[in-house]
Write a protein that holds these residues in place. Structure first.
Motif, PDB file in Angstrom:
ATOM      1  N   GLY A 156       0.797  -1.217   0.000  1.00 41.41           N
ATOM      2  CA  GLY A 156       0.000   0.000   0.000  1.00 41.41           C
ATOM      3  C   GLY A 156       0.826   1.260   0.000  1.00 41.41           C
ATOM      4  N   GLY A 157       2.141   1.117  -0.048  1.00 43.62           N
ATOM      5  CA  GLY A 157       3.019   2.274  -0.072  1.00 43.62           C
ATOM      6  C   GLY A 157       3.132   2.883  -1.454  1.00 43.62           C
ATOM      7  N   VAL A 158       3.949   3.907  -1.564  1.00 46.31           N
ATOM      8  CA  VAL A 158       4.123   4.602  -2.835  1.00 46.31           C
ATOM      9  C   VAL A 158       4.797   3.700  -3.864  1.00 46.31           C
ATOM     10  N   ALA A 159       5.726   2.879  -3.416  1.00 44.74           N
ATOM     11  CA  ALA A 159       6.421   1.937  -4.308  1.00 44.74           C
ATOM     12  C   ALA A 159       6.427   0.561  -3.651  1.00 44.74           C
ATOM     13  N   PRO A 160       5.282  -0.101  -3.595  1.00 41.19           N
ATOM     14  CA  PRO A 160       5.168  -1.350  -2.832  1.00 41.19           C
ATOM     15  C   PRO A 160       6.108  -2.457  -3.328  1.00 41.19           C
ATOM     16  N   ALA A 161       6.810  -3.053  -2.384  1.00 43.95           N
ATOM     17  CA  ALA A 161       7.678  -4.206  -2.646  1.00 43.95           C
ATOM     18  C   ALA A 161       7.691  -5.031  -1.365  1.00 43.95           C
ATOM     19  N   PRO A 162       6.619  -5.774  -1.111  1.00 40.78           N
ATOM     20  CA  PRO A 162       6.440  -6.460   0.174  1.00 40.78           C
ATOM     21  C   PRO A 162       7.591  -7.401   0.554  1.00 40.78           C
ATOM     22  N   ARG A 163       8.127  -8.131  -0.417  1.00 36.32           N
ATOM     23  CA  ARG A 163       9.212  -9.067  -0.092  1.00 36.32           C
ATOM     24  C   ARG A 163      10.471  -8.323   0.336  1.00 36.32           C
ATOM     25  N   GLN A 167       8.652  13.090  -5.883  1.00 34.27           N
ATOM     26  CA  GLN A 167       7.968  14.300  -5.430  1.00 34.27           C
ATOM     27  C   GLN A 167       7.078  14.012  -4.225  1.00 34.27           C
ATOM     28  N   ILE A 168       6.435  12.854  -4.220  1.00 33.42           N
ATOM     29  CA  ILE A 168       5.582  12.488  -3.083  1.00 33.42           C
ATOM     30  C   ILE A 168       6.422  12.327  -1.824  1.00 33.42           C
ATOM     31  N   VAL A 219      -3.841  12.850   1.655  1.00 39.54           N
ATOM     32  CA  VAL A 219      -2.884  13.819   1.119  1.00 39.54           C
ATOM     33  C   VAL A 219      -2.026  13.166   0.045  1.00 39.54           C
ATOM     34  N   ILE A 220      -1.618  11.926   0.296  1.00 39.00           N
ATOM     35  CA  ILE A 220      -0.794  11.195  -0.678  1.00 39.00           C
ATOM     36  C   ILE A 220      -1.602  10.901  -1.935  1.00 39.00           C
ATOM     37  N   GLU A 221      -2.850  10.483  -1.755  1.00 39.74           N
ATOM     38  CA  GLU A 221      -3.707  10.180  -2.904  1.00 39.74           C
ATOM     39  C   GLU A 221      -3.968  11.430  -3.739  1.00 39.74           C
ATOM     40  N   ALA A 222      -4.112  12.556  -3.078  1.00 33.68           N
ATOM     41  CA  ALA A 222      -4.326  13.810  -3.802  1.00 33.68           C
ATOM     42  C   ALA A 222      -3.105  14.153  -4.640  1.00 33.68           C
ATOM     43  N   ALA A 223      -1.911  13.943  -4.086  1.00 39.05           N
ATOM     44  CA  ALA A 223      -0.689  14.212  -4.838  1.00 39.05           C
ATOM     45  C   ALA A 223      -0.556  13.276  -6.026  1.00 39.05           C
ATOM     46  N   GLN A 224      -0.938  12.015  -5.846  1.00 36.85           N
ATOM     47  CA  GLN A 224      -0.899  11.057  -6.954  1.00 36.85           C
ATOM     48  C   GLN A 224      -1.878  11.446  -8.055  1.00 36.85           C
ATOM     49  N   CYS A 225      -3.050  11.911  -7.666  1.00 37.00           N
ATOM     50  CA  CYS A 225      -4.052  12.334  -8.654  1.00 37.00           C
ATOM     51  C   CYS A 225      -3.585  13.547  -9.451  1.00 37.00           C
ATOM     52  N   MET A 226      -2.729  14.364  -8.839  1.00 33.34           N
ATOM     53  CA  MET A 226      -2.209  15.549  -9.511  1.00 33.34           C
ATOM     54  C   MET A 226      -1.002  15.223 -10.382  1.00 33.34           C
TER      55      MET A 226
END
Length: 222
Positions: free
Chosen positions: A47-54, A135-136, A122-129
């Motif tokens: 669920g992070g900005v660059a998910p890499a669970p392993r 930058q996030i 706030v993070i989702e808003a930045a992604q939508c923009m």
């Protein structure tokens, strides 16, 4: 009292400066390592900005492993590395190596906790923009978490300040060294009391400064 300061005042001043030197520079170097580690832990989780669970699981396990090492054991364990890096294992500069390595994983978790406090909206808003991951991280996560990061910085400084007292017992200098050499080995209790009082004073000053800085940076208090 005047006689005490005439005899030990210069030593206490020198010990205070050495303690501040170790605390400030070890904290700086630990944040150079720990801040990116904390960001990496945050952005790579599910669920992070660059998910890499392993990767996150393995890296998180490594951070926890480093955090689990008692400082005094780590200090002796890396003596060969300390000598290789700074040329000696004794003195205030040599103490920076174990202080930094011990504090970095602790700081990584502190930074991770601070970044997780950011509202996901706030993070989702930045992604939508159309904001990029970089930058996030730099303009949203780090900027929005400044008050929490400042409070974490005060905790880190105070923790490392406590560690410097341990390094003093093995010849690193600072107030811990004075307390050990004079207060413990020579049974000069006034020196022990003076070093404890100075350490308490330093902790109080650090806490007050960063509490004020955090409140000033917190938008909710404006």
């Amino acid at each position: 009292m005047a006689e005490f300061f005439n005899e030990y005042g210069a030593l206490l001043w020198e010990g205070t400066l050495e303690t501040l030197y170790m605390t400030l520079f070890a904290t700086l170097f630990a944040y150079v390592l720990g801040l990116p580690m904390g960001v990496l832990l945050t952005v790579t989780k599910a669920g992070g900005v660059a998910p890499a669970p392993r990767f996150n699981a393995v890296f998180g396990w490594l951070v926890n492993l480093l955090r689990s090492l008692p400082f005094i054991i780590l200090m002796f364990f890396i003596i060969p590395f300390t000598r290789l890096l700074v040329g000696t294992s004794i003195g205030a500069t040599a103490a920076l190596v174990p202080l930094t390595l011990s504090a970095a994983p602790f700081i990584a978790r502190m930074v991770e906790q601070s970044l997780e406090e950011i509202d996901t909206g706030v993070i989702e808003a930045a992604q939508c923009m159309g904001a990029t991951r970089w930058q996030i991280v730099t303009r949203v996560l780090l900027v929005e978490s400044v008050p929490s990061l400042l409070r974490g910085l005060s905790i880190s400084l105070i923790t490392i300040l406590g560690y410097t007292a341990i390094t003093g017992s093995v010849g690193a200098g600072g107030l811990g060294n004075l307390a050990f050499r004079f207060g413990y080995q020579r049974y000069q209790k006034p020196v022990m009391y003076a070093t404890v009082l100075l350490l308490i004073l330093l902790v109080c000053v650090i806490q007050i400064i960063f509490d004020l800085a955090a409140r000033k940076a917190d938008k909710r208090t404006r």
